[in-house]
Design a protein around this motif. Structure first.
Motif, PDB file in Angstrom:
ATOM      1  N   ILE A   1      70.851  14.493  88.539  1.00 34.08           N
ATOM      2  CA  ILE A   1      70.348  14.996  87.263  1.00 34.08           C
ATOM      3  C   ILE A   1      71.183  14.437  86.119  1.00 34.08           C
ATOM      4  N   THR A   2      70.504  13.875  85.121  1.00 30.03           N
ATOM      5  CA  THR A   2      71.138  13.492  83.858  1.00 30.03           C
ATOM      6  C   THR A   2      70.735  14.526  82.815  1.00 30.03           C
ATOM      7  N   LEU A   3      71.713  15.122  82.154  1.00 33.56           N
ATOM      8  CA  LEU A   3      71.439  16.135  81.136  1.00 33.56           C
ATOM      9  C   LEU A   3      71.595  15.532  79.746  1.00 33.56           C
ATOM     10  N   VAL A   4      70.532  15.658  78.946  1.00 30.17           N
ATOM     11  CA  VAL A   4      70.567  15.259  77.540  1.00 30.17           C
ATOM     12  C   VAL A   4      70.514  16.544  76.714  1.00 30.17           C
ATOM     13  N   ARG A   5      71.438  16.701  75.791  1.00 29.13           N
ATOM     14  CA  ARG A   5      71.535  17.946  75.022  1.00 29.13           C
ATOM     15  C   ARG A   5      71.266  17.694  73.544  1.00 29.13           C
ATOM     16  N   HIS A   6      70.339  18.459  72.958  1.00 31.11           N
ATOM     17  CA  HIS A   6      70.107  18.445  71.515  1.00 31.11           C
ATOM     18  C   HIS A   6      70.910  19.572  70.872  1.00 31.11           C
ATOM     19  N   GLU A   7      71.615  19.249  69.809  1.00 32.11           N
ATOM     20  CA  GLU A   7      72.340  20.283  69.073  1.00 32.11           C
ATOM     21  C   GLU A   7      71.401  21.120  68.220  1.00 32.11           C
ATOM     22  N   HIS A   8      70.288  20.529  67.808  1.00 30.25           N
ATOM     23  CA  HIS A   8      69.285  21.235  67.010  1.00 30.25           C
ATOM     24  C   HIS A   8      67.930  21.064  67.677  1.00 30.25           C
ATOM     25  N   ASN A   9      67.150  22.126  67.679  1.00 35.23           N
ATOM     26  CA  ASN A   9      65.842  22.092  68.334  1.00 35.23           C
ATOM     27  C   ASN A   9      64.927  21.065  67.672  1.00 35.23           C
ATOM     28  N   GLN A  10      64.343  20.195  68.492  1.00 34.30           N
ATOM     29  CA  GLN A  10      63.457  19.154  67.982  1.00 34.30           C
ATOM     30  C   GLN A  10      62.006  19.357  68.384  1.00 34.30           C
ATOM     31  N   GLY A  11      61.726  20.318  69.228  1.00 32.92           N
ATOM     32  CA  GLY A  11      60.369  20.526  69.694  1.00 32.92           C
ATOM     33  C   GLY A  11      60.109  19.764  70.981  1.00 32.92           C
ATOM     34  N   LYS A  12      59.020  20.128  71.630  1.00 31.61           N
ATOM     35  CA  LYS A  12      58.711  19.524  72.930  1.00 31.61           C
ATOM     36  C   LYS A  12      58.599  18.009  72.838  1.00 31.61           C
ATOM     37  N   GLY A  13      57.869  17.522  71.824  1.00 30.25           N
ATOM     38  CA  GLY A  13      57.705  16.085  71.693  1.00 30.25           C
ATOM     39  C   GLY A  13      59.020  15.381  71.453  1.00 30.25           C
ATOM     40  N   GLY A  14      59.875  15.970  70.614  1.00 34.52           N
ATOM     41  CA  GLY A  14      61.190  15.383  70.373  1.00 34.52           C
ATOM     42  C   GLY A  14      62.010  15.314  71.640  1.00 34.52           C
ATOM     43  N   ALA A  15      61.924  16.366  72.479  1.00 35.38           N
ATOM     44  CA  ALA A  15      62.660  16.385  73.742  1.00 35.38           C
ATOM     45  C   ALA A  15      62.128  15.329  74.704  1.00 35.38           C
ATOM     46  N   VAL A  16      60.804  15.186  74.775  1.00 36.73           N
ATOM     47  CA  VAL A  16      60.222  14.178  75.674  1.00 36.73           C
ATOM     48  C   VAL A  16      60.638  12.774  75.224  1.00 36.73           C
ATOM     49  N   MET A  17      60.601  12.524  73.918  1.00 41.52           N
ATOM     50  CA  MET A  17      60.968  11.186  73.441  1.00 41.52           C
ATOM     51  C   MET A  17      62.444  10.884  73.689  1.00 41.52           C
ATOM     52  N   SER A  18      63.318  11.885  73.544  1.00 45.41           N
ATOM     53  CA  SER A  18      64.730  11.683  73.882  1.00 45.41           C
ATOM     54  C   SER A  18      64.888  11.349  75.363  1.00 45.41           C
TER      55      SER A  18
END
Length: 243
Positions: A54-71
């Motif tokens: 598992i690779t974990l990518v963490r957002h400090e600020h919520n970007q929404g589902k689309g933002g998470a998928v693109m990251s």
């Protein structure tokens, strides 16, 4: 063809252990995107990410589902993957459909392979009828019935096509993402194929769909896509009548 799974998650963590084990059984490494979840969910994801698969990518600020998928897509591309299986973290989709999605992805490596939901009686009525409106507008925006469902969160994406699109177009980052990326990929010549996928809405499930805000956002998206279709009308008509 190099495949990984991609899971966007915002405060969904109770089913992640079960989901990741199912993905590991299919020999899929996982990119897990924590979209600025709360302390309990973030801690659960960090614990899961102790597994080297598992690779974990963490957002400090919520970007929404689309933002998470693109990251997650960008991380998958960085790691050299050619395709990413998007799996929602809420556990609504029947993961038994995944082998068929992967088989179709290998058969059509340049296409998006998406689930086509088959709902039971647990689906909220507003969500059910709202989907029919989106189906209609997507057919108008593509001048085609080729996109059988534009809202399912279980998909295999060809990452080269997605990277090209993301480099040219700013995409919606929230619940409008699933619709927009499929329509815009279609405009660029990326086909879609569909696999029937049973979907269940658990009574204790956590939904981040905001009926007013997300419906307004999706309505504005369809307005933009409709005018985008008009600009592309000659190309879409030529494609339609050359088939």
């Amino acid at each position: 063809m190099k495949l990984c799974a991609l899971i966007p998650s915002y405060n969904h963590h109770t089913k992640l252990g079960t989901i990741t084990e199912r993905l590991f059984a299919l020999h899929l490494p996982v990119i897990l995107v924590d979209d600025a979840s709360g302390p309990e969910a973030s801690a659960a994801m960090r614990a899961l990410a102790q597994d080297s698969r598992i690779t974990l990518v963490r957002h400090e600020h919520n970007q929404g589902k689309g933002g998470a998928v693109m990251s997650g897509m960008q991380e998958a591309i960085r790691q050299g993957y050619t395709h990413a299986l998007q799996v929602d973290a809420d556990g609504q989709h029947d993961l038994a459909s995944i082998p068929e999605l992967l088989a179709k992805a290998r058969q059509y490596p340049n296409a998006v392979i998406s689930g086509k939901p088959e709902y039971d009686d647990s689906i909220p009525k507003g969500r059910k009828y709202g989907r029919y409106i989106t189906h209609f507008w997507v057919w108008v925006e593509t001048l085609s019935f080729a996109i059988e469902d534009a809202m399912c969160g279980l998909r295999v994406y060809p990452l080269t096509a997605c990277q090209s699109l993301m480099g040219k177009q700013r995409l919606g980052k929230r619940m409008d993402f699933d619709i927009e990326i499929l329509v815009r990929l279609y405009w660029l010549g990326t086909p879609s194929y569909f696999v029937v996928t049973p979907v269940h809405y658990p009574q204790d499930g956590l939904s981040h769909f905001q009926p007013f805000k997300d419906n307004v956002r999706i309505s504005w998206l369809h307005t933009r896509l409709f005018f985008g279709m008009l600009v592309r009308l000659p190309v879409l008509l030529a494609r339609k009548y050359s088939l």
